[in-house]
Write a protein that holds these residues in place. Sequence first.
Motif, PDB file in Angstrom:
ATOM      1  N   GLN A 146       0.826  -1.199   0.000  1.00 53.89           N
ATOM      2  CA  GLN A 146       0.000   0.000   0.000  1.00 53.89           C
ATOM      3  C   GLN A 146       0.864   1.253   0.000  1.00 53.89           C
ATOM      4  O   GLN A 146       0.541   2.241  -0.677  1.00 53.89           O
ATOM      5  CB  GLN A 146      -0.932  -0.005   1.211  1.00 53.89           C
ATOM      6  N   ARG A 147       1.975   1.221   0.730  1.00 50.69           N
ATOM      7  CA  ARG A 147       2.880   2.370   0.731  1.00 50.69           C
ATOM      8  C   ARG A 147       3.490   2.581  -0.654  1.00 50.69           C
ATOM      9  O   ARG A 147       3.726   3.723  -1.076  1.00 50.69           O
ATOM     10  CB  ARG A 147       3.970   2.188   1.781  1.00 50.69           C
ATOM     11  N   VAL A 148       3.737   1.482  -1.376  1.00 50.76           N
ATOM     12  CA  VAL A 148       4.235   1.606  -2.753  1.00 50.76           C
ATOM     13  C   VAL A 148       3.195   2.287  -3.631  1.00 50.76           C
ATOM     14  O   VAL A 148       3.525   3.138  -4.473  1.00 50.76           O
ATOM     15  CB  VAL A 148       4.613   0.220  -3.330  1.00 50.76           C
ATOM     16  N   GLU A 149       1.921   1.945  -3.439  1.00 50.45           N
ATOM     17  CA  GLU A 149       0.860   2.583  -4.212  1.00 50.45           C
ATOM     18  C   GLU A 149       0.787   4.083  -3.905  1.00 50.45           C
ATOM     19  O   GLU A 149       0.593   4.911  -4.805  1.00 50.45           O
ATOM     20  CB  GLU A 149      -0.487   1.916  -3.910  1.00 50.45           C
ATOM     21  N   ILE A 150       0.924   4.438  -2.642  1.00 48.50           N
ATOM     22  CA  ILE A 150       0.936   5.857  -2.281  1.00 48.50           C
ATOM     23  C   ILE A 150       2.140   6.545  -2.908  1.00 48.50           C
ATOM     24  O   ILE A 150       2.045   7.668  -3.437  1.00 48.50           O
ATOM     25  CB  ILE A 150       0.942   6.017  -0.747  1.00 48.50           C
ATOM     26  N   LEU A 151       3.287   5.869  -2.876  1.00 58.89           N
ATOM     27  CA  LEU A 151       4.488   6.433  -3.484  1.00 58.89           C
ATOM     28  C   LEU A 151       4.300   6.648  -4.983  1.00 58.89           C
ATOM     29  O   LEU A 151       4.780   7.643  -5.549  1.00 58.89           O
ATOM     30  CB  LEU A 151       5.681   5.509  -3.211  1.00 58.89           C
ATOM     31  N   LYS A 152       3.587   5.741  -5.632  1.00 62.49           N
ATOM     32  CA  LYS A 152       3.344   5.877  -7.077  1.00 62.49           C
ATOM     33  C   LYS A 152       2.611   7.180  -7.402  1.00 62.49           C
ATOM     34  O   LYS A 152       2.979   7.894  -8.341  1.00 62.49           O
ATOM     35  CB  LYS A 152       2.517   4.690  -7.590  1.00 62.49           C
ATOM     36  N   VAL A 153       1.589   7.494  -6.629  1.00 67.35           N
ATOM     37  CA  VAL A 153       0.833   8.708  -6.938  1.00 67.35           C
ATOM     38  C   VAL A 153       1.631   9.956  -6.576  1.00 67.35           C
ATOM     39  O   VAL A 153       1.542  10.989  -7.254  1.00 67.35           O
ATOM     40  CB  VAL A 153      -0.550   8.696  -6.252  1.00 67.35           C
ATOM     41  N   LEU A 154       2.435   9.881  -5.494  1.00 67.08           N
ATOM     42  CA  LEU A 154       3.272  11.021  -5.141  1.00 67.08           C
ATOM     43  C   LEU A 154       4.351  11.243  -6.187  1.00 67.08           C
ATOM     44  O   LEU A 154       4.709  12.389  -6.496  1.00 67.08           O
ATOM     45  CB  LEU A 154       3.910  10.793  -3.762  1.00 67.08           C
ATOM     46  N   TYR A 155       4.872  10.159  -6.730  1.00 62.45           N
ATOM     47  CA  TYR A 155       5.905  10.238  -7.770  1.00 62.45           C
ATOM     48  C   TYR A 155       5.382  10.984  -8.990  1.00 62.45           C
ATOM     49  O   TYR A 155       6.131  11.675  -9.682  1.00 62.45           O
ATOM     50  CB  TYR A 155       6.327   8.820  -8.138  1.00 62.45           C
ATOM     51  N   ARG A 156       4.103  10.866  -9.247  1.00 62.47           N
ATOM     52  CA  ARG A 156       3.491  11.525 -10.401  1.00 62.47           C
ATOM     53  C   ARG A 156       3.015  12.942 -10.077  1.00 62.47           C
ATOM     54  O   ARG A 156       2.318  13.563 -10.870  1.00 62.47           O
ATOM     55  CB  ARG A 156       2.327  10.676 -10.919  1.00 62.47           C
ATOM     56  N   GLY A 157       3.390  13.413  -8.890  1.00 65.59           N
ATOM     57  CA  GLY A 157       3.111  14.802  -8.545  1.00 65.59           C
ATOM     58  C   GLY A 157       1.769  15.060  -7.918  1.00 65.59           C
ATOM     59  O   GLY A 157       1.270  16.197  -7.943  1.00 65.59           O
ATOM     60  N   ALA A 158       1.148  14.036  -7.338  1.00 71.52           N
ATOM     61  CA  ALA A 158      -0.184  14.215  -6.754  1.00 71.52           C
ATOM     62  C   ALA A 158      -0.133  15.103  -5.523  1.00 71.52           C
ATOM     63  O   ALA A 158       0.736  14.942  -4.650  1.00 71.52           O
ATOM     64  CB  ALA A 158      -0.773  12.855  -6.396  1.00 71.52           C
ATOM     65  N   LYS A 159      -1.048  16.045  -5.439  1.00 74.81           N
ATOM     66  CA  LYS A 159      -1.237  16.881  -4.261  1.00 74.81           C
ATOM     67  C   LYS A 159      -2.553  16.557  -3.553  1.00 74.81           C
ATOM     68  O   LYS A 159      -2.784  16.976  -2.436  1.00 74.81           O
ATOM     69  CB  LYS A 159      -1.232  18.356  -4.664  1.00 74.81           C
ATOM     70  N   ILE A 160      -3.399  15.822  -4.268  1.00 70.47           N
ATOM     71  CA  ILE A 160      -4.678  15.359  -3.718  1.00 70.47           C
ATOM     72  C   ILE A 160      -4.711  13.850  -3.900  1.00 70.47           C
ATOM     73  O   ILE A 160      -4.644  13.344  -5.031  1.00 70.47           O
ATOM     74  CB  ILE A 160      -5.866  16.010  -4.442  1.00 70.47           C
ATOM     75  N   ILE A 161      -4.787  13.095  -2.806  1.00 76.69           N
ATOM     76  CA  ILE A 161      -4.701  11.639  -2.860  1.00 76.69           C
ATOM     77  C   ILE A 161      -6.026  11.044  -2.398  1.00 76.69           C
ATOM     78  O   ILE A 161      -6.510  11.355  -1.305  1.00 76.69           O
ATOM     79  CB  ILE A 161      -3.547  11.120  -1.979  1.00 76.69           C
ATOM     80  N   ILE A 162      -6.588  10.168  -3.239  1.00 69.96           N
ATOM     81  CA  ILE A 162      -7.824   9.455  -2.910  1.00 69.96           C
ATOM     82  C   ILE A 162      -7.459   8.052  -2.474  1.00 69.96           C
ATOM     83  O   ILE A 162      -6.775   7.322  -3.202  1.00 69.96           O
ATOM     84  CB  ILE A 162      -8.769   9.396  -4.128  1.00 69.96           C
ATOM     85  N   LEU A 163      -7.890   7.658  -1.295  1.00 69.08           N
ATOM     86  CA  LEU A 163      -7.640   6.317  -0.772  1.00 69.08           C
ATOM     87  C   LEU A 163      -8.965   5.581  -0.664  1.00 69.08           C
ATOM     88  O   LEU A 163      -9.844   5.986   0.103  1.00 69.08           O
ATOM     89  CB  LEU A 163      -6.964   6.379   0.601  1.00 69.08           C
ATOM     90  N   ASP A 164      -9.117   4.504  -1.427  1.00 69.43           N
ATOM     91  CA  ASP A 164     -10.365   3.737  -1.448  1.00 69.43           C
ATOM     92  C   ASP A 164     -10.248   2.539  -0.522  1.00 69.43           C
ATOM     93  O   ASP A 164      -9.507   1.599  -0.796  1.00 69.43           O
ATOM     94  CB  ASP A 164     -10.662   3.279  -2.881  1.00 69.43           C
ATOM     95  N   VAL A 171      -3.684  -5.152   9.028  1.00 68.59           N
ATOM     96  CA  VAL A 171      -3.791  -5.508  10.436  1.00 68.59           C
ATOM     97  C   VAL A 171      -3.698  -4.216  11.245  1.00 68.59           C
ATOM     98  O   VAL A 171      -3.288  -3.169  10.735  1.00 68.59           O
ATOM     99  CB  VAL A 171      -2.666  -6.488  10.837  1.00 68.59           C
ATOM    100  N   PRO A 172      -4.072  -4.255  12.532  1.00 71.22           N
ATOM    101  CA  PRO A 172      -4.076  -3.014  13.323  1.00 71.22           C
ATOM    102  C   PRO A 172      -2.748  -2.270  13.319  1.00 71.22           C
ATOM    103  O   PRO A 172      -2.729  -1.032  13.244  1.00 71.22           O
ATOM    104  CB  PRO A 172      -4.453  -3.509  14.724  1.00 71.22           C
ATOM    105  N   GLN A 173      -1.626  -2.989  13.408  1.00 72.67           N
ATOM    106  CA  GLN A 173      -0.337  -2.302  13.401  1.00 72.67           C
ATOM    107  C   GLN A 173      -0.111  -1.571  12.087  1.00 72.67           C
ATOM    108  O   GLN A 173       0.426  -0.452  12.060  1.00 72.67           O
ATOM    109  CB  GLN A 173       0.799  -3.311  13.633  1.00 72.67           C
ATOM    110  N   GLU A 174      -0.519  -2.195  10.977  1.00 66.52           N
ATOM    111  CA  GLU A 174      -0.360  -1.555   9.671  1.00 66.52           C
ATOM    112  C   GLU A 174      -1.298  -0.364   9.521  1.00 66.52           C
ATOM    113  O   GLU A 174      -0.956   0.622   8.847  1.00 66.52           O
ATOM    114  CB  GLU A 174      -0.606  -2.572   8.560  1.00 66.52           C
ATOM    115  N   VAL A 175      -2.467  -0.436  10.170  1.00 57.78           N
ATOM    116  CA  VAL A 175      -3.369   0.708  10.164  1.00 57.78           C
ATOM    117  C   VAL A 175      -2.722   1.890  10.872  1.00 57.78           C
ATOM    118  O   VAL A 175      -2.768   3.036  10.397  1.00 57.78           O
ATOM    119  CB  VAL A 175      -4.712   0.348  10.832  1.00 57.78           C
ATOM    120  N   ASP A 176      -2.077   1.600  12.013  1.00 53.90           N
ATOM    121  CA  ASP A 176      -1.390   2.673  12.738  1.00 53.90           C
ATOM    122  C   ASP A 176      -0.301   3.298  11.871  1.00 53.90           C
ATOM    123  O   ASP A 176      -0.133   4.531  11.843  1.00 53.90           O
ATOM    124  CB  ASP A 176      -0.775   2.127  14.033  1.00 53.90           C
ATOM    125  N   GLU A 177       0.459   2.461  11.168  1.00 50.83           N
ATOM    126  CA  GLU A 177       1.519   2.965  10.294  1.00 50.83           C
ATOM    127  C   GLU A 177       0.936   3.805   9.156  1.00 50.83           C
ATOM    128  O   GLU A 177       1.485   4.858   8.796  1.00 50.83           O
ATOM    129  CB  GLU A 177       2.337   1.798   9.735  1.00 50.83           C
TER     130      GLU A 177
END
Length: 866
Positions: A146-164, A171-177
Motif C-alpha cells: 500500500q505504501r508503494v501505491e501511495i508512493l506511485k501517486v506522489l511520484y506523479r506529482g499528486a497533491k490530492i490523494i484518494i484512498l479507497d 492488520v491493526p499495526q499496519e493501520v497505525d503505520e
Amino acid sequence: MTEQVAVELHGITKRFPGVVANKDIDITVRKGTIHAIVGENGAGKSTLMKILYGVQAPDEGTIAIDGKEVKFSAPGDAIAVGIGMVFQHFKLADNFTVLENVVLGAEDLHGIGAGARAEIERISSAYGLNVEPDVLVDRLGVGARQRVEILKVLYRGAKIIILDEPTAVLVPQEVDELFANLRELKAEGLTVIFISHKLDEVRRVADEITVIRRGTTVTSVKPADVTSRELAELMVGSQLPTPATEESTVTDQVVLDVRDLSLTDEFGTRLLTDIELTIHAGEVLGIAGVEGNGQAELVETIMGIRTPDGGTIRLSDEDITHWPTRRVREAGVGYIPEDRHRHGLLLQSPLWENRILGHQTESPMAKGWLIDGAAARQDTERIVQQYDVRTLRRRHRGLVVRWQPAETDHRPRDGAHAEGADRRPPDARGRRRRPGRDLGPHQGRSPRRPCGAPDFGRPGRTDRPVRHDHGDAARQPRRNLRPRHGDGGEPRSGDDGSFGVKNLRLRQIGLSLAAPVLAIVVAVVVTSIVLLLSGDPVGPVWKVFLSSPIPGVPANILNNTAIYYLSGVAVAIGFRMNLFNIGVDGQYRVAAFAAAVVAAQAWLPGYLNVLLALIVAMLVGAAWASIAALLKTYRGVSEVISTIMLNAIATGLVAWLLTKAQDQVAGSNAIGTKPIPESSHVPPLPFLKTAFSNVYGLGLLAVIVGIAYWFVISKTRYGFDLRATGQSEDAARASGVDVKKAALTAMLLSGAVAGLVGMPQLFGSDYNYGTNSQAGLGFTGIAVALIGRNHPVGVAFGALLWAYLDGQANALQANAGVSVALVNIIQGVMVLAVVIAYELVRRWRIRMEQREVAAELAPAPAGAEA
C-alpha cells in the motif's frame, strides 16, 4: 482568514441504466486536510471517486480544483492537475521491483535509472514511507504494498490523494503505520480523501467527514462532534435499534460441524491445518483473521470448490466432505464469496439470470432440465420487493438476490459470506436483512458464517467470533446466549428506482431492427467513397452488386448461407464458453471424408444411408474436437494452438487418404472418395425449385441446427451453465457448475456441428469428397459468429451477408470490371460497416436507457402529487 479549498464538487449527478448512482452531490475538501467520505454499500462513494479521478464523466455538475473548474475525460487529465488514487485492490506487478512498478507509465518524469531511484528515495524519506526501490514487490507485505501505491501517486506529482478502503486489508499495526503516513502527508500540505466504512477509524484520522446516503450528500461533520453510532444513523437515515431487546436466536441444534479439516494446494503448501468449527441453528459465527490466512480457502472447502486432504464436514447428519458444489448448494448452503465480482456474479447478465446462478436445479428457476425464465424473473422481482434490495449497486444487489431462498423453500440453510458482502453497521440492517436472524421464511433458525478481516469480530455483528491464523482455528469461545439486538424495522420503501426499467422493450426491439438498416447505409456511403477514390463508376457498380446478372448466383448464395451458418454456429458454441475453436475447418474435413466413405458403401437403403452418414459426420467431428478439448481441460493446453495444429494435421491426413483412394472426380482433375449412390442423393428443396434450380435439400440442416442451438442455449440448464462459464469461470464454479465438464461438452458439441458443415454440398451437388472441396470454412465461421454476436439469428444474418458478398464478388469482376483487390476492399468495408452499426446501436440503447431512467426518477413537479 478563509481556508483554501482543494476540491469542490457541486451538483454532481451520474446515471446508469436503471440507476442514479450520484444525485446532486456537493462536497468541499479543504487543502491540507484528511477528508473522509462514508456511506453504506450502494451509496455512490466509488462512483463519485471515479468521477473525481476521471474514470467516468458526470452527467451533471462541476468539479473545481484549487478554485479552477476542470473537466476530466480520462485519469490522465486528473493526474495532470495533481490528483492521484490508490485503489482498494492494488495494481502492482509482483515480478517487478518497487522502482519498476513506480516508474511504469511515468518513464518520462525521471527516467528509469538513477534519477528515478533518487526521486523515490526522496519521496520515501520525506513522507516516512520507508520503501526500498530495489525490492521485488512479491516479497512485500500488504502494508508495504500500500505504501508503494501511495508512493506511485506522489511520484506523479499528486497533491490530492484518494484512498479507497485503505484499511480493508491491513492488520491493526499496519493501520497505525498508515495513519502516521497520512499525517505526514497532511503536514506537508497534501490533501487526502479517505473512503472507508470503519467508522471508528474514520473518526480517528479524519479532519472532516462527509456522509453520503442513496447517492446524495447528507451532511459534513467534525469527528469530535459526532459518535460512531450517530454517523451510522446518518448513513442509513433512521435511528438504530436499541441493544438487549431481543431474545437470542441461537439453539443447541448443530447444523454445520467441521472436524480436523486440512487442505494443501497443488504446490504442497499447507493452507488449512486441523480446522474445527461448530455452528448452531440461528447463530452467526464470525471468523476473524488477517486476509490471506486461509479464510477464503476454508469457505471454498466447505462449499466443495476445493477438496480437503483430511477431516470431515457434516451438514446436520450428512457427511458432505466430498460432495460437489452443486450438491452442497442443493442441500441448503448459501455462499456469498469474498471477491463478488470474480466469484459471485455474471456482470454482463441481467439480474434474473444472476438469481438463477447457483440455483439452476431448484424451483421456481428450473423445471427438470429446462430453465423457466418467466418464473425466475417473477421470483427475482419478489425478492427485490420483499427484501428491500437496493437499486444503486446492482452487483451487490445480485448477490443478495441470489442468496434468498425461494418462496416455497423451507430448508435450513447455512450462509457463508466474506468481508465486503455487507458493510453497513450491524444494527442498521433491519430485521429482514440481518444475516442469520429473520432472513427468509426460516424465522431466525438459519446459521450464517461471515469470515474476513478482524472487523467481523465486533460484538453485535456475530454471536461468536473465532480467530483464524495461518490456516489454524483457535478455540471457539463459549456460545453467548445474551439477548440480541432489537427489531431493525420493516424494509424501507421509497427506493430511488424500481425493479427494471419500464417501457424500454419496444424501443430496444426497434433499435435492434435499426442496426442492419444503419449498416446498409454506412456500407453504401463508405463503399461509394472508396469507388470514387478508385475512379470506378459508382452507379454501374451498385447496379451490378444489387442485381443478379450471373445465372445461379441466388441459389449459390442460399447454399453458401447454409454452409456458413453451420460453420458460424460451430464457432459460436465455443465462443459462448469463452473457447476459441479455430479448428472447425479440420473437423469439417475429417468428418466430410468419413461421411463420404460411409455413404459410398450404401450399407443402408436411401435416406437411411444419409442419416447414417450424418451421424458419422457428427461423431467424427466431435471426436476430432475432443483432442483439443481433453488437452484443454486436463493439461491446460490452449485450444487456439491445438486446434490450429489439428487443422494442419486434418488437411494433410485427408489429402494423404485421398491420394490412396486415387478416384478421379468427374469433370475435374481432382481426386476424391468413391461416389455416393444415386439413391442417397438429396434433391433440391421442392418449394424453391421454380425460382432456384439447385438449392441444397440438406440446407434445412442449418434451420434445424439453429433452432436447436437457440433452444439449448436459452432454455436449458446446460445452456445456462455454458453461458455462465463463458462469462465467469470462477463464478460458475462457485455456483456448482462442473467447469471442466462444461468445457469438454461444449467443444464436443462445437465439433459435432462442424462435422455437419460439408453435408449439404456432399449430398446436394458433389456426391463425394475430393481435393476440390471448399476450404477455409473455419475462418469464415469465426467471422460469421463475430458479426452475429453468437446469437442464432445474428449468426444467420452474418452468414447471409458473407454469402451475398462472396456471390456478388464474381459478378463485380465479370460485369463491372472491378479488380479483385477492390472487390476484397468492398467486402471488408461492408463487414466493418456492420460491426460499426451494431456498436452505434448498442451505445444508443445505453443512452436511451439512461434518459428513460432519468425521466423516471426525476422528482415530480410541484403539486403533481395529491
